[in-house]
Design a protein around this motif. Sequence first.
Motif, PDB file in Angstrom:
ATOM      1  N   LEU A 128       1.442   7.070  -6.610  1.00 44.97           N
ATOM      2  CA  LEU A 128       0.433   7.975  -7.042  1.00 44.97           C
ATOM      3  C   LEU A 128       0.836   9.596  -6.540  1.00 44.97           C
ATOM      4  N   GLN A 129       1.925   9.535  -5.683  1.00 45.20           N
ATOM      5  CA  GLN A 129       2.201  10.743  -5.251  1.00 45.20           C
ATOM      6  C   GLN A 129       1.127  11.770  -4.670  1.00 45.20           C
ATOM      7  N   PHE A 130       0.177  11.135  -3.881  1.00 43.99           N
ATOM      8  CA  PHE A 130      -0.759  12.282  -3.218  1.00 43.99           C
ATOM      9  C   PHE A 130      -0.238  13.548  -2.698  1.00 43.99           C
ATOM     10  N   SER A 131      -0.710  14.534  -2.977  1.00 50.65           N
ATOM     11  CA  SER A 131      -0.143  15.712  -2.522  1.00 50.65           C
ATOM     12  C   SER A 131      -1.500  16.687  -1.754  1.00 50.65           C
ATOM     13  N   VAL A 132      -1.071  16.909  -0.514  1.00 52.99           N
ATOM     14  CA  VAL A 132      -2.113  17.548   0.314  1.00 52.99           C
ATOM     15  C   VAL A 132      -1.571  18.990   0.879  1.00 52.99           C
ATOM     16  N   LEU A 192       1.099   4.218  -2.823  1.00 50.98           N
ATOM     17  CA  LEU A 192       0.878   5.543  -2.331  1.00 50.98           C
ATOM     18  C   LEU A 192       1.969   6.363  -2.694  1.00 50.98           C
ATOM     19  N   ALA A 233       1.088  -1.168   0.073  1.00 60.61           N
ATOM     20  CA  ALA A 233      -0.141  -0.059   0.171  1.00 60.61           C
ATOM     21  C   ALA A 233       0.891   1.244  -0.169  1.00 60.61           C
TER      22      ALA A 233
END
Lengths: 380, 380
Positions: B12-16, B9, B5
């Motif tokens: 996908l390089q989620f950025s917040v 993650l 997982a």
Amino acid sequence: MIKVALIFLLLLQFSVHAQSQVSIAKSFEFESKILKEQRTIVVSLPDGYDASKAAYPVIYLLDGVQNLKHVVGSVDVLTRVGSMPPSIIVGIKSENRMKDFSPTKMAGVEESGGAKVFLNFLSKELIPYINNTYRTNDFSVLEGHSLAGLFAAYTLMESPDLFDAYIVMGPAFWWNKEEPAKDFKAFLSDSDTLDKALYFGVGKEDGNRHSLKRFVKELKNTTPKGVRWKHEEFDDEGHMSAPLLNNYFALKFIFSDMRLPQAVMDDFSSEKFLAHEAGIMKKYGQAAKQPQEIYVPLALELMKQKDYAGAVTVFRRNAEAYIMNKYPQNYVWLAEALEKNKQVKEAIKVYEQAYTLSQETGYGEADKFAEKIKELKAKL
Amino acid sequence: MIKVALIFLLLLQFSVHAQSQVSIAKSFEFESKILKEQRTIVVSLPDGYDASKAAYPVIYLLDGVQNLKHVVGSVDVLTRVGSMPPSIIVGIKSENRMKDFSPTKMAGVEESGGAKVFLNFLSKELIPYINNTYRTNDFSVLEGHSLAGLFAAYTLMESPDLFDAYIVMGPAFWWNKEEPAKDFKAFLSDSDTLDKALYFGVGKEDGNRHSLKRFVKELKNTTPKGVRWKHEEFDDEGHMSAPLLNNYFALKFIFSDMRLPQAVMDDFSSEKFLAHEAGIMKKYGQAAKQPQEIYVPLALELMKQKDYAGAVTVFRRNAEAYIMNKYPQNYVWLAEALEKNKQVKEAIKVYEQAYTLSQETGYGEADKFAEKIKELKAKL
């Protein structure tokens, strides 16, 4: 007038200290490659999240900023009384609802038909992010109102494994000559089994009531096995007001299997009781529990009936489920049941927990507990 | 599993970005000389408070921390749909409920009978502080549950001028052999007129239901003139869960005279319409208004009926009541009605407002408005 009031104020010398904010959620910007935009996400964690290691169900709330306050309020009350498990609420702010929530392009609505892309955003970006950032368990709910209610139905058809329960409020089932609603009906009648909870709610003054009623009429004849569903209409509520009551009664319905069945209380056995409690913790996370107003009277009743082993079971569950309250009385009850059940050594250990907690929290009966420990030790 | 997982993650390089908190109230410690202690007070201001100069009704909420979230949620929805005016919520945290809320000393309850002191705290310290710190209008509500419901009834007897409406939820009318409840009955039957709204709500699974029922039965025969009251019982709600629904339906009841009567819509005159709107603003503050879902369809219907003067009245009220939305369409509607009503000069001015707003907010139809202004000026 104001001057007089000011003097009055000075005389009374009102004094106010330590201002702080009452926060119900954190808000952040999520950079979505799929939507090609930043999207505001709000996350409300349950009380006790930081102190616990439990995993929690997630409620994904569409139009998540508009609906955040009332959903947080209802979840707060329903959790406190044990009608639902402590849960994480994830709200997604709407930007272009017509585009994101519509399954098909409708003539005259330029940007419609974006539901597939928005569903991709949920399944490939937001849900993985939430699951990796927070302690989530396997149970999740999708909740939407109006066009977002239509989107919730679309999501069940397109990705039936993504959520376990769906709250569909005043849905725009009229979209594109009821074509997606017809697809949804066909999907449901073609599904033999479907392990889902579905709630359909609407205000009686909501124009969307009629297409929902037609839909529900057919659903009655074609309900797949495994589906638990409910349809409710609310007097004197319109399209924009109904979501509060819809959400409240939907959550009560979806989690109605949380409650300890009356049959288990009336004809108590520790096995049945523990099986129920293990079941809700498996389904809804380790923090799922009955309110103390269930455990304590049940265990006291068992004491009265001299079922001391049963009382030990229930008081132990009560003490463990409410460990974060640091309430010495929870341990005193358990110790009393243990003593009656002739488990004196265990009773001493539990009184020692009550003693330690009492000193830690200033509860003030530590001397009494020390006395009791001495008395029990003499009996060994 | 977690490792996979995590890699997912990273890929996908989620950025917040830009985390912030969603606050529903400020919380502070109030130094009370009367209670001889600090008391936590929470204050929730309505949306638009800072940008407005309006004064607002106040809802004083007992057990104010425990009930804050669901009351804020219900007030948010009811305000948005025009079922109540934007209001200030003042919650008072409970410390020793038995002491503060009980009107008389009851045998066996050491610290009971402190209601008189607590009422002094409200009337002499907290309410003056709130009135001097916030823009409050004359209308205020006292809301309490269980022992605090008993206290609300006591307050009406002791200081009938202090509040305009009372929400009494699952009240502890059993206190001291129903003696304060009997006093309350006597007070009501002795009062010829009393200009108050009283709401009594309870869950059907609440033990307090029975003493409330006895009380209400007598109230039916002795209602003072001027009292509007309602008693509701809720299926499948207990003592601790009922306050959410109690509060929601109580607020709808108390403010039910906010809504534009159907008769005014069916047989429209500008005079009747404006009289109603002036009435609610006088009673409930300058921010009291109908939802746009009332104004806009009503005015469009008047346009259809060629009652252009009437449409001007309603669209003007709509534009003024929702000025903070900075929504150019509100001005376009008004300008169209003015033009039809042959008030061309006024129509030009209002189109100019739409033009300015459109440029300010990036609404994007400024060119169209400029064209329209040119066209109308040519007609002068």
